[in-house]
Motif scaffolding. Structure first.
Motif, PDB file in Angstrom:
ATOM      1  N   LEU A  25      -1.739   3.137  12.270  1.00 18.57           N
ATOM      2  CA  LEU A  25      -2.472   2.999  13.137  1.00 18.57           C
ATOM      3  C   LEU A  25      -3.949   3.029  12.735  1.00 18.57           C
ATOM      4  N   GLN A  26      -5.279   2.247  13.698  1.00 18.20           N
ATOM      5  CA  GLN A  26      -6.462   2.284  13.956  1.00 18.20           C
ATOM      6  C   GLN A  26      -7.124   3.448  12.857  1.00 18.20           C
ATOM      7  N   PHE A  27      -7.036   4.892  13.011  1.00  8.36           N
ATOM      8  CA  PHE A  27      -7.265   5.543  12.336  1.00  8.36           C
ATOM      9  C   PHE A  27      -7.117   5.431  10.558  1.00  8.36           C
ATOM     10  N   SER A  28      -6.154   4.993   9.860  1.00  9.35           N
ATOM     11  CA  SER A  28      -6.041   5.323   8.356  1.00  9.35           C
ATOM     12  C   SER A  28      -6.117   3.624   7.779  1.00  9.35           C
ATOM     13  N   GLN A  29      -6.823   2.434   8.531  1.00  7.70           N
ATOM     14  CA  GLN A  29      -7.785   1.855   7.722  1.00  7.70           C
ATOM     15  C   GLN A  29      -5.815   1.091   7.667  1.00  7.70           C
ATOM     16  N   PRO A  30      -5.636   0.695   8.919  1.00  7.61           N
ATOM     17  CA  PRO A  30      -4.086  -0.526   7.787  1.00  7.61           C
ATOM     18  C   PRO A  30      -4.693  -1.345   7.937  1.00  7.61           C
ATOM     19  N   PRO A  73       0.809  -5.968   2.026  1.00  8.68           N
ATOM     20  CA  PRO A  73      -0.279  -5.031   2.593  1.00  8.68           C
ATOM     21  C   PRO A  73      -1.285  -4.372   1.552  1.00  8.68           C
ATOM     22  N   GLN A  74      -0.251  -4.552   0.181  1.00  4.83           N
ATOM     23  CA  GLN A  74      -1.218  -3.732  -0.454  1.00  4.83           C
ATOM     24  C   GLN A  74      -2.084  -2.487  -0.511  1.00  4.83           C
ATOM     25  N   LYS A  75      -1.175  -1.595   0.863  1.00  2.00           N
ATOM     26  CA  LYS A  75      -1.509  -0.259   0.826  1.00  2.00           C
ATOM     27  C   LYS A  75       0.029   0.300   1.744  1.00  2.00           C
ATOM     28  N   PRO A  76       0.382   1.846   1.138  1.00  6.99           N
ATOM     29  CA  PRO A  76       1.538   1.912   1.599  1.00  6.99           C
ATOM     30  C   PRO A  76       1.466   2.307   3.113  1.00  6.99           C
ATOM     31  N   PHE A  77       2.703   1.601   3.218  1.00  5.37           N
ATOM     32  CA  PHE A  77       3.213   2.205   5.125  1.00  5.37           C
ATOM     33  C   PHE A  77       2.810   3.911   6.101  1.00  5.37           C
ATOM     34  N   ASN A  89       6.423  -1.276   2.256  1.00  6.94           N
ATOM     35  CA  ASN A  89       6.210  -1.955   0.973  1.00  6.94           C
ATOM     36  C   ASN A  89       7.268  -2.307  -0.099  1.00  6.94           C
ATOM     37  N   ASP A  90       8.551  -2.281  -0.092  1.00  3.30           N
ATOM     38  CA  ASP A  90       9.272  -2.490  -1.143  1.00  3.30           C
ATOM     39  C   ASP A  90      10.215  -2.887  -0.874  1.00  3.30           C
ATOM     40  N   LEU A  91      10.205  -4.314   0.549  1.00  5.15           N
ATOM     41  CA  LEU A  91      11.001  -5.368   1.024  1.00  5.15           C
ATOM     42  C   LEU A  91       9.685  -6.556   0.743  1.00  5.15           C
ATOM     43  N   LEU A  92       9.031  -6.177   1.521  1.00  4.70           N
ATOM     44  CA  LEU A  92       7.369  -7.089   1.117  1.00  4.70           C
ATOM     45  C   LEU A  92       7.363  -7.171  -0.737  1.00  4.70           C
ATOM     46  N   HIS A  93       7.243  -6.372  -1.202  1.00  2.00           N
ATOM     47  CA  HIS A  93       7.220  -7.089  -2.844  1.00  2.00           C
ATOM     48  C   HIS A  93       8.631  -7.290  -3.029  1.00  2.00           C
ATOM     49  N   GLN A 242     -12.156  -0.875   2.252  1.00  2.00           N
ATOM     50  CA  GLN A 242     -10.819   0.250   2.277  1.00  2.00           C
ATOM     51  C   GLN A 242     -11.692   1.128   1.107  1.00  2.00           C
ATOM     52  N   THR A 243     -11.619   2.882   1.824  1.00  2.00           N
ATOM     53  CA  THR A 243     -12.259   3.720   0.956  1.00  2.00           C
ATOM     54  C   THR A 243     -11.263   4.212  -0.454  1.00  2.00           C
ATOM     55  N   LYS A 244     -11.758   4.964  -1.771  1.00  2.00           N
ATOM     56  CA  LYS A 244     -11.406   4.870  -2.509  1.00  2.00           C
ATOM     57  C   LYS A 244      -9.017   5.114  -2.520  1.00  2.00           C
ATOM     58  N   LEU A 245     -10.052   6.385  -1.193  1.00  2.00           N
ATOM     59  CA  LEU A 245      -7.835   6.801  -1.837  1.00  2.00           C
ATOM     60  C   LEU A 245      -7.642   5.878  -1.408  1.00  2.00           C
ATOM     61  N   ASP A 246      -7.405   4.587  -0.205  1.00  2.00           N
ATOM     62  CA  ASP A 246      -6.936   3.594  -0.151  1.00  2.00           C
ATOM     63  C   ASP A 246      -6.370   2.888  -0.745  1.00  2.00           C
ATOM     64  N   SER A 247      -7.648   3.062  -1.955  1.00  2.00           N
ATOM     65  CA  SER A 247      -7.550   1.438  -2.473  1.00  2.00           C
ATOM     66  C   SER A 247      -5.585   0.855  -3.067  1.00  2.00           C
ATOM     67  N   PRO A 248      -5.475  -0.279  -2.920  1.00  2.00           N
ATOM     68  CA  PRO A 248      -3.758  -1.074  -3.181  1.00  2.00           C
ATOM     69  C   PRO A 248      -3.105   0.249  -3.761  1.00  2.00           C
ATOM     70  N   ALA A 249      -2.133   0.336  -3.415  1.00  2.00           N
ATOM     71  CA  ALA A 249      -1.353   0.511  -4.160  1.00  2.00           C
ATOM     72  C   ALA A 249      -1.257   0.071  -5.392  1.00  2.00           C
TER      73      ALA A 249
END
Ligand code: DCM
Ligand code: MG
Ligand code: MG
Length: 249
Positions: A25-30, A73-77, A89-93, A242-249
């Protein structure tokens, strides 16, 4: 500037229905994991045909342009986003999908260039979710505009139409469990077609459901869109970066 401030309504020639699936959702910086665009002409919407069945339903327009992409998405669902979309993430990877990159921009630009102008994006809760999120992804690769493209939110449109024409537009008054009116895409579809939309929370399934809902009140929604659509340029991004914490997994 909103087109509602203009003296003349914009007469859109193409409606590009759109839905995005993303990591949360929005607040998670999707980040976007799937997008679908279906371009339908004004002509097709104004001349919607109906089935012969007991409960006549609008037929999906025969002539459309359709684009559906899955993206890494380079970010965890979030668990909920993964569960409802069936994406992970697994499926798309594993399927070796690329992220939202310059090729996506080129595809979108080319897709839009093929449409008869003026063009309007249509998304359900578009002002709250899809348009700001698309803006954030575009900004993320240093690209911010689609020239002369407008956008409209059918959730805002349905609410506004329900308000002015309360006695006519009770169709949008589906009650949620809390007793409040809900204008969710699923709720509207269920109200109109007496069944749940197929393939909810897939980008294409939701886009097709949105077209059916739009067709149900095409005349009113086309008119409302002509008067109230916003320029896509004016939509504010959902987040800056994207904030640091949310940078690509
Ligand atoms: N979404 C979410 N949780 C929900 C509803 C939606 O995280 N309860 C996120 C994930 C979806 C995205 O919003 O991919 C778009 O929603 P929708 O499938 O309704 O278009
Ligand atoms: Mg959606
Ligand atoms: Mg969806």
């Amino acid at each position: 500037m909103y087109s509602k401030h203009d003296l003349q309504p914009t007469r859109f020639q193409t409606y590009v229905f759109m839905d995005l699936e993303a990591t949360g959702l929005q607040f998670s910086q999707p980040r976007i994991a799937e997008l679908c665009l279906i371009a339908v002409s004004r002509h097709a919407l104004e001349n919607t045909e109906y089935s012969n069945s007991f409960l006549p339903v609008p037929l999906f327009p025969r002539v459309v342009d359709k684009l559906s992409l899955c993206l890494n998405p380079q970010k965890p669902f979030t668990p909920v986003a993964s569960k409802i979309t069936g994406l992970s993430n697994d499926l798309l990877h594993t399927n070796r999908r690329q992220g939202f990159n310059i090729h996506v921009i080129h595809i979108l630009e080319a897709f839009l260039k093929r449409q008869s102008a003026p063009v309007c994006f249509v998304a359900h809760n578009g002002y709250g979710y899809d348009f700001p999120l698309l803006k954030a992804e575009l900004n993320g690769i240093g690209f911010s505009v689609f020239n002369d493209v407008y956008c409209v939110d059918t959730l805002a449109a349905m609410k506004a139409l329900d308000k002015v024409n309360n006695h006519l537009y009770q169709f949008a008054g589906l009650q949620s469990n809390s007793g409040r009116k809900t204008y969710s895409l699923e709720g509207l579809y269920l109200k109109f077609f007496k069944e749940y939309p197929p393939d909810s929370h897939t980008a294409e399934g939701d886009t097709i459901a949105l077209i059916a809902v739009f067709q149900w009140r095409a005349k009113d929604l086309i008119k409302w869109t002509d008067l109230n659509a916003k320029q896509f340029d004016e939509i504010k991004t959902m987040y800056k970066e994207q904030t640091k914490l949310d940078s690509p997994a």
